[in-house]
Motif scaffolding. Sequence first.
Motif, mmCIF file in Angstrom:
data_model
loop_
_atom_site.group_PDB
_atom_site.id
_atom_site.type_symbol
_atom_site.label_atom_id
_atom_site.label_comp_id
_atom_site.label_asym_id
_atom_site.label_seq_id
_atom_site.Cartn_x
_atom_site.Cartn_y
_atom_site.Cartn_z
ATOM 1 N N ALA A 158 50.051 35.436 42.872
ATOM 2 C CA ALA A 158 50.115 33.783 42.582
ATOM 3 C C ALA A 158 49.297 33.904 41.298
ATOM 4 O O ALA A 158 49.728 32.851 40.546
ATOM 5 N N ALA A 159 48.120 34.609 41.233
ATOM 6 C CA ALA A 159 47.631 34.394 40.070
ATOM 7 C C ALA A 159 48.437 34.648 38.722
ATOM 8 O O ALA A 159 48.249 34.159 37.762
ATOM 9 N N LYS A 160 49.197 35.863 38.915
ATOM 10 C CA LYS A 160 50.277 36.470 37.585
ATOM 11 C C LYS A 160 51.010 35.274 37.353
ATOM 12 O O LYS A 160 51.150 34.848 36.168
ATOM 13 N N ARG A 161 51.641 34.632 38.694
ATOM 14 C CA ARG A 161 52.431 33.582 38.330
ATOM 15 C C ARG A 161 51.985 32.346 37.724
ATOM 16 O O ARG A 161 52.684 31.575 36.625
ATOM 17 N N PHE A 162 50.733 31.859 38.046
ATOM 18 C CA PHE A 162 49.986 30.935 37.486
ATOM 19 C C PHE A 162 49.800 31.120 35.966
ATOM 20 O O PHE A 162 49.988 30.539 35.022
ATOM 21 N N MET A 163 49.335 32.415 35.480
ATOM 22 C CA MET A 163 49.194 32.780 34.079
ATOM 23 C C MET A 163 50.405 32.587 33.347
ATOM 24 O O MET A 163 50.595 32.163 32.300
ATOM 25 N N GLU A 164 51.605 33.047 33.965
ATOM 26 C CA GLU A 164 52.908 32.664 33.090
ATOM 27 C C GLU A 164 53.431 31.363 33.076
ATOM 28 O O GLU A 164 53.799 30.985 32.034
ATOM 29 N N GLU A 165 53.215 30.750 34.220
ATOM 30 C CA GLU A 165 53.692 29.161 34.131
ATOM 31 C C GLU A 165 52.755 28.354 33.126
ATOM 32 O O GLU A 165 53.177 27.672 32.709
ATOM 33 N N HIS A 166 51.424 28.544 33.063
ATOM 34 C CA HIS A 166 50.510 27.742 32.194
ATOM 35 C C HIS A 166 50.228 28.600 30.832
ATOM 36 O O HIS A 166 49.557 27.824 30.217
ATOM 37 N N ASP A 167 50.536 29.634 30.882
ATOM 38 C CA ASP A 167 50.526 30.494 29.550
ATOM 39 C C ASP A 167 48.910 30.495 29.132
ATOM 40 O O ASP A 167 48.676 30.085 28.157
ATOM 41 N N LEU A 168 48.355 31.015 30.183
ATOM 42 C CA LEU A 168 46.846 31.178 29.790
ATOM 43 C C LEU A 168 46.228 32.526 30.533
ATOM 44 O O LEU A 168 46.919 32.853 31.544
ATOM 45 N N GLY A 169 45.369 33.035 30.151
ATOM 46 C CA GLY A 169 44.536 34.140 30.737
ATOM 47 C C GLY A 169 43.727 33.437 32.050
ATOM 48 O O GLY A 169 43.723 32.189 32.132
ATOM 49 N N VAL A 170 43.019 34.516 32.839
ATOM 50 C CA VAL A 170 42.151 34.023 33.761
ATOM 51 C C VAL A 170 40.858 34.996 33.570
ATOM 52 O O VAL A 170 40.881 35.907 33.169
ATOM 53 N N ILE A 171 39.824 34.175 34.236
ATOM 54 C CA ILE A 171 38.568 34.740 34.561
ATOM 55 C C ILE A 171 38.550 35.233 35.945
ATOM 56 O O ILE A 171 38.663 34.849 36.783
ATOM 57 N N PHE A 172 38.021 36.516 35.908
ATOM 58 C CA PHE A 172 38.088 37.450 37.250
ATOM 59 C C PHE A 172 36.409 38.052 37.463
ATOM 60 O O PHE A 172 36.099 38.632 36.453
ATOM 61 N N THR A 173 35.790 37.661 38.477
ATOM 62 C CA THR A 173 34.502 38.395 38.858
ATOM 63 C C THR A 173 35.127 39.774 39.379
ATOM 64 O O THR A 173 35.178 39.780 40.543
ATOM 65 N N VAL A 174 34.457 40.791 38.766
ATOM 66 C CA VAL A 174 35.251 42.044 39.182
ATOM 67 C C VAL A 174 34.567 42.738 40.573
ATOM 68 O O VAL A 174 34.793 43.625 41.207
ATOM 69 N N ASP A 175 33.537 42.098 40.686
ATOM 70 C CA ASP A 175 32.643 42.616 41.829
ATOM 71 C C ASP A 175 32.506 41.788 43.102
ATOM 72 O O ASP A 175 32.076 41.910 44.187
ATOM 73 N N GLY A 176 33.401 40.570 43.103
ATOM 74 C CA GLY A 176 33.321 39.476 43.980
ATOM 75 C C GLY A 176 34.661 39.961 44.966
ATOM 76 O O GLY A 176 35.350 40.509 44.745
ATOM 77 N N PRO A 177 34.599 38.700 45.939
ATOM 78 C CA PRO A 177 33.434 37.764 46.373
ATOM 79 C C PRO A 177 32.330 38.277 47.230
ATOM 80 O O PRO A 177 31.505 37.375 47.352
ATOM 81 N N ARG A 178 32.383 39.517 47.581
ATOM 82 C CA ARG A 178 31.537 40.114 48.488
ATOM 83 C C ARG A 178 30.719 41.201 48.232
ATOM 84 O O ARG A 178 30.006 41.759 48.796
ATOM 85 N N GLY A 179 31.089 41.661 47.010
ATOM 86 C CA GLY A 179 30.554 42.903 46.561
ATOM 87 C C GLY A 179 31.081 44.390 46.920
ATOM 88 O O GLY A 179 32.041 44.187 47.447
ATOM 89 N N PRO A 180 30.582 45.357 46.788
ATOM 90 C CA PRO A 180 29.213 45.704 46.578
ATOM 91 C C PRO A 180 28.595 45.259 45.115
ATOM 92 O O PRO A 180 29.772 45.109 44.207
ATOM 93 N N ARG A 181 27.424 44.723 44.645
ATOM 94 C CA ARG A 181 27.230 44.216 43.474
ATOM 95 C C ARG A 181 27.549 45.183 42.283
ATOM 96 O O ARG A 181 27.105 46.497 42.451
ATOM 97 N N HIS A 182 27.855 44.649 41.058
ATOM 98 C CA HIS A 182 28.129 45.463 40.213
ATOM 99 C C HIS A 182 29.050 46.982 40.268
ATOM 100 O O HIS A 182 28.686 47.833 39.758
ATOM 101 N N LYS A 183 30.045 46.587 41.093
ATOM 102 C CA LYS A 183 30.851 47.743 41.417
ATOM 103 C C LYS A 183 32.269 47.242 41.198
ATOM 104 O O LYS A 183 32.750 46.213 41.986
ATOM 105 N N VAL A 184 33.107 47.668 40.334
ATOM 106 C CA VAL A 184 34.337 47.176 39.989
ATOM 107 C C VAL A 184 35.315 47.477 41.217
ATOM 108 O O VAL A 184 35.511 48.428 41.497
ATOM 109 N N LYS A 185 35.950 46.505 41.631
ATOM 110 C CA LYS A 185 37.105 46.502 42.513
ATOM 111 C C LYS A 185 38.342 46.396 42.182
ATOM 112 O O LYS A 185 38.579 45.849 40.924
ATOM 113 N N PRO A 186 39.552 46.805 42.538
ATOM 114 C CA PRO A 186 40.961 46.891 41.954
ATOM 115 C C PRO A 186 41.328 45.518 41.830
ATOM 116 O O PRO A 186 42.255 45.821 40.875
#
Length: 212
Positions: free
Chosen positions: A105-133
Motif C-alpha cells: 500500500a505504501a508503494k502504491r501511495f508513493m506512485e500515485e502521489h509521486d513522492l517518497g516516504v519517511i520510515f522509522t526503521v526500528d519502529g513501531p515497537r523496537g528493538p531500539r536502534h535495530k533496523v528491521k526489514p
Amino acid sequence: MRLSLPPRLIGAILVPIVRLWCMTLRLERRNLAVFKDPALRARRPVIILWHDEIFPLIPSHSDEHMACVVSQSKDGELLATVLEGFGFRTVRGSSSRGGMRALVAAKRFMEEHDLGVIFTVDGPRGPRHKVKPGAVFLANLAGSPVVPVRVVMERAKIFHKAWDKFQLPWPFSRCVIVYGDPVDLPDCTRDPEEMQRQCERIEELMNSLGAI
C-alpha cells in the motif's frame, strides 16, 4: 472513573503545543543540499530514521509534500494526527501490523502521489536502534534509494521507560539534523540472508551519522 480521550482529539490538542515548542529549537541541518536535490526527490526516496529522534524533524519538514508510514496502533493514530497538522501525508500500516500489505500500500501511495516516504526503521515497537526489514522491503518494491537521517539533540528529556527511549529536546536547545547520502540497495526480497546483511549495513550507516 478514568476519562479516555480519542487519540485523534489528543493529537489535535498537541499540534499547537508541538508547534510552539518547536519554534524555540535551534535547528542546524547538515548535508541538506543532497536531501533537497530534485533528482533525488524524483526517485521517491525512502527516508529512514530512528523512532526516538522524530520530534525535531516534524517542524523541519513541515508542508514539504512528504509522507510518513505510521503504525495502525492508537499511538500511531495520535502521531498521524500531529503529522497531518504539520502538512504531512500519512500512510497507515507497519511491518508489525498489516505486514506486506502495508508495504504494498505504501508503494502504491508513493506512485500515485509521486513522492517518497519517511520510515522509522526500528519502529513501531523496537528493538531500539535495530533496523528491521520493512524499509528495505519497501525500497526494493518501489525501486527507491534509502536516505538515512539522524538527529543529535544538545539537551533532551529522555523517556527511559519507553521502548525507544524517546527524546524530547528542551526548549531553546540545539538540534543537529544530519542527512546521509542516498543508498541504492540490491534486491533482496527473496533472500533472507542478504536482507539481514542490508539491515546491518543500514544500521552501520545510521550509527556513523550520529557520530558528529
